[in-house]
Design an enzyme around this catalytic site. Structure first.
Site, PDB file in Angstrom:
ATOM      1  N   GLY A  86      26.756 -98.612  34.253  1.00 42.42           N
ATOM      2  CA  GLY A  86      28.097 -98.368  33.577  1.00 42.42           C
ATOM      3  C   GLY A  86      28.912 -97.277  34.292  1.00 42.42           C
TER       4      GLY A  86
ATOM      5  N   GLY B  69      22.722 -93.988  36.288  1.00 38.62           N
ATOM      6  CA  GLY B  69      21.550 -93.652  35.422  1.00 38.62           C
ATOM      7  C   GLY B  69      20.541 -94.075  35.634  1.00 38.62           C
TER       8      GLY B  69
ATOM      9  CB  THR C 297      25.008 -92.275  32.324  1.00 39.44           C
ATOM     10  OG1 THR C 297      24.824 -92.769  31.236  1.00 39.44           O
ATOM     11  CG2 THR C 297      23.884 -91.272  32.665  1.00 39.44           C
TER      12      THR C 297
ATOM     13  CG  ASP D  82      20.707 -91.690  29.307  1.00 38.05           C
ATOM     14  OD1 ASP D  82      20.920 -91.552  30.214  1.00 38.05           O
ATOM     15  OD2 ASP D  82      20.429 -93.118  28.955  1.00 38.05           O
TER      16      ASP D  82
ATOM     17  NE  ARG E 202      38.976 -82.246  11.324  1.00 38.04           N
ATOM     18  CZ  ARG E 202      38.006 -81.679  10.910  1.00 38.04           C
ATOM     19  NH1 ARG E 202      37.924 -81.264   9.718  1.00 38.04           N
ATOM     20  NH2 ARG E 202      37.173 -81.521  11.957  1.00 38.04           N
TER      21      ARG E 202
ATOM     22  NE  ARG F   2      40.933 -95.692   2.711  1.00 34.48           N
ATOM     23  CZ  ARG F   2      41.771 -96.299   3.382  1.00 34.48           C
ATOM     24  NH1 ARG F   2      42.122 -96.119   4.387  1.00 34.48           N
ATOM     25  NH2 ARG F   2      42.402 -97.326   2.753  1.00 34.48           N
TER      26      ARG F   2
ATOM     27  NE  ARG G   6      22.396 -98.113  28.646  1.00 32.33           N
ATOM     28  CZ  ARG G   6      22.671 -99.319  28.696  1.00 32.33           C
ATOM     29  NH1 ARG G   6      21.716-100.188  27.702  1.00 32.33           N
ATOM     30  NH2 ARG G   6      23.302 -99.716  29.422  1.00 32.33           N
TER      31      ARG G   6
ATOM     32  CE  LYS H  83      34.877 -80.835   4.069  1.00 34.94           C
ATOM     33  NZ  LYS H  83      33.500 -80.279   4.775  1.00 34.94           N
TER      34      LYS H  83
ATOM     35  CG  HIS I  14      38.162 -83.795   5.983  1.00 42.51           C
ATOM     36  ND1 HIS I  14      38.832 -82.632   5.714  1.00 42.51           N
ATOM     37  CD2 HIS I  14      37.349 -83.438   6.877  1.00 42.51           C
ATOM     38  CE1 HIS I  14      38.506 -81.730   6.195  1.00 42.51           C
ATOM     39  NE2 HIS I  14      37.486 -81.966   6.845  1.00 42.51           N
TER      40      HIS I  14
HETATM   41  O1  F6P Z   1      25.499 -96.565  29.676  1.00 37.76           O
HETATM   42  C1  F6P Z   1      26.575 -96.430  29.241  1.00 37.76           C
HETATM   43  C2  F6P Z   1      26.874 -97.390  28.317  1.00 37.76           C
HETATM   44  O2  F6P Z   1      28.453 -97.071  27.983  1.00 37.76           O
HETATM   45  C3  F6P Z   1      26.178 -97.263  26.713  1.00 37.76           C
HETATM   46  O3  F6P Z   1      26.466 -96.046  26.128  1.00 37.76           O
HETATM   47  C4  F6P Z   1      26.573 -98.506  26.122  1.00 37.76           C
HETATM   48  O4  F6P Z   1      25.528 -98.768  25.222  1.00 37.76           O
HETATM   49  C5  F6P Z   1      26.451 -99.374  27.411  1.00 37.76           C
HETATM   50  O5  F6P Z   1      26.692 -98.470  28.628  1.00 37.76           O
HETATM   51  C6  F6P Z   1      27.387-100.610  27.213  1.00 37.76           C
HETATM   52  O6  F6P Z   1      26.994-101.625  28.286  1.00 37.76           O
HETATM   53  P1  F6P Z   1      27.848-102.667  29.070  1.00 37.76           P
HETATM   54  O7  F6P Z   1      28.873-101.775  29.885  1.00 37.76           O
HETATM   55  O8  F6P Z   1      26.701-103.205  30.001  1.00 37.76           O
HETATM   56  O9  F6P Z   1      28.421-103.428  27.915  1.00 37.76           O
END
Ligand code: F6P
Length: 319
Positions: A11, A102, A125, A129, A154, A162, A171, A213, A215
């Site tokens: 990604g 990543g 990434t 993670d 907000r 709501r 992920r 409150k 929100h």
């Molecule tokens: O790893 C980055 C990320 O944006 C994750 O947060 C998300 O779950 C995933 O990639 C989405 O993957 P794709 O780009 O393959 O749809």
């Protein structure tokens, strides 16, 4: 060392371009030839490669995405794909590769390293993670985007009285939810690392309402649960009108923050200098305020620790 190549994989993450700029400029300064591999490991298999110049990376430090484009390559993890990639590396006389991405990208880099190819990985990434580093490039920019969404939500949450569930990416990692929830002053944060207590969320909304409150913002990590399921339970069990916003790919784009650009520049510079000094098979990271380098295997094994103390703090600050 005469020729180094660079690729972005997995990604995209804001700040990748700042890393590319840093690698290309540092390498050319050191009289190295720099090759751009397009579309991640797919480009390495296909030989989709071009020479970079100083001006190839002009005007990109502030741009999200990746000028090299990216992909999640399944073919690269096959024996056939790897054989083709090794042929291309030989054909283009590539001495080392800097890979940006990543954990999936690093697993690809580990396979190359096993076959004698010099590689350095740079963590890029939005998910944050990777256990061995405190920050990955793109994470803080994604958090800024989520915080900006929280501020807007907000307004409407307050106006209608709501509850709002904002689903963010990450992920199986709850860091985007945690950091954006804290910075945005969310009332509840739901992450995969901590068991969900729906009654606690409902009670918090009800107690807030009792003292006037209007929100209530719940930031939920995509890996924790289905945001629409949570909406349904809060409405049915708590009798509280609720709406869901899925932030989605907006988090992956945009202008990288100052922190991301500085770290990206430093990582790119260090990667090239490590290769020049003869080191490889490493990934770079940022731990306790310092840039670190670690063996790829060790980095991939490092377990990500979730900061539960920060999450506990939210209960007190958003009372
Ligand atoms: O790893 C980055 C990320 O944006 C994750 O947060 C998300 O779950 C995933 O990639 C989405 O993957 P794709 O780009 O393959 O749809």
């Amino acid at each position: 060392m005469k020729t180094i190549a660079i690729l972005t994989s997995g990604g995209d993450a804001p700040g990748m371009n700042a890393v590319i700029r840093s690698v290309v400029r540092t390498a050319i300064y050191n009289d190295l030839k720099v090759l751009a591999i397009k579309e991640g490991y797919n480009g390495l298999i296909k030989g989709d490669i071009e020479t970079m110049t100083l001006s190839s990376v002009a005007d990109i430090i502030h741009r999200g995405g990746t000028i090299l484009r990216t992909a999640r390559s399944e073919e690269f993890m096959t024996e056939e794909g790897m054989t083709q990639a090794l042929d291309v590396i030989k054909k283009f006389k590539i001495d080392a590769i800097v890979v940006l991405g990543g954990d999936g990208t690093f697993r690809g880099a580990r396979e190359l390293a096993k076959r004698g190819i010099k590689v350095i990985g740079i963590p890029c990434t939005i998910d944050n993670d990777l256990g061995y580093t405190d920050y990955t490039i793109g994470f803080l920019t994604a958090v800024e985007t989520a915080v900006s969404a929280i501020s807007k939500l907000r307004d409407t949450s307050e106006s209608h009285g709501r509850a709002i569930v904002l689903q963010v990416m990450g992920r199986n990692c709850g860091d985007i939810a945690l950091y954006s929830g804290i910075a945005g002053g969310a009332e509840s944060i739901v992450v995969p690392e901590v068991k969900l207590d729906i009654d606690a969320i409902i009670n918090k909304i009800k107690n807030g309402k009792k003292r006037g409150k209007k929100h209530h913002i719940i930031v939920a990590a995509e890996g924790a649960l289905d945001a629409y399921e949570l909406e349904k339970i809060i409405e049915e069990k708590g009798g509280i009108e609720t709406r869901v916003t899925v932030l989605g790919y907006v988090q992956r784009g945009g202008v990288p923050t100052v922190q991301d650009r500085i770290l990206a520049s430093d990582f790119g510079y260090d990667a090239v200098n490590l290769l020049i000094s003869g080191k490889s098979g490493l990934v770079l990271g940022y731990k306790n305020g310092k840039i670190i380098e670690l063996d790829i295997d060790e980095a991939l094994e490092a377990k990500k620790e979730f900061n539960k103390d920060l999450l506990n703090m939210v209960d007190i600050l958003s009372i």
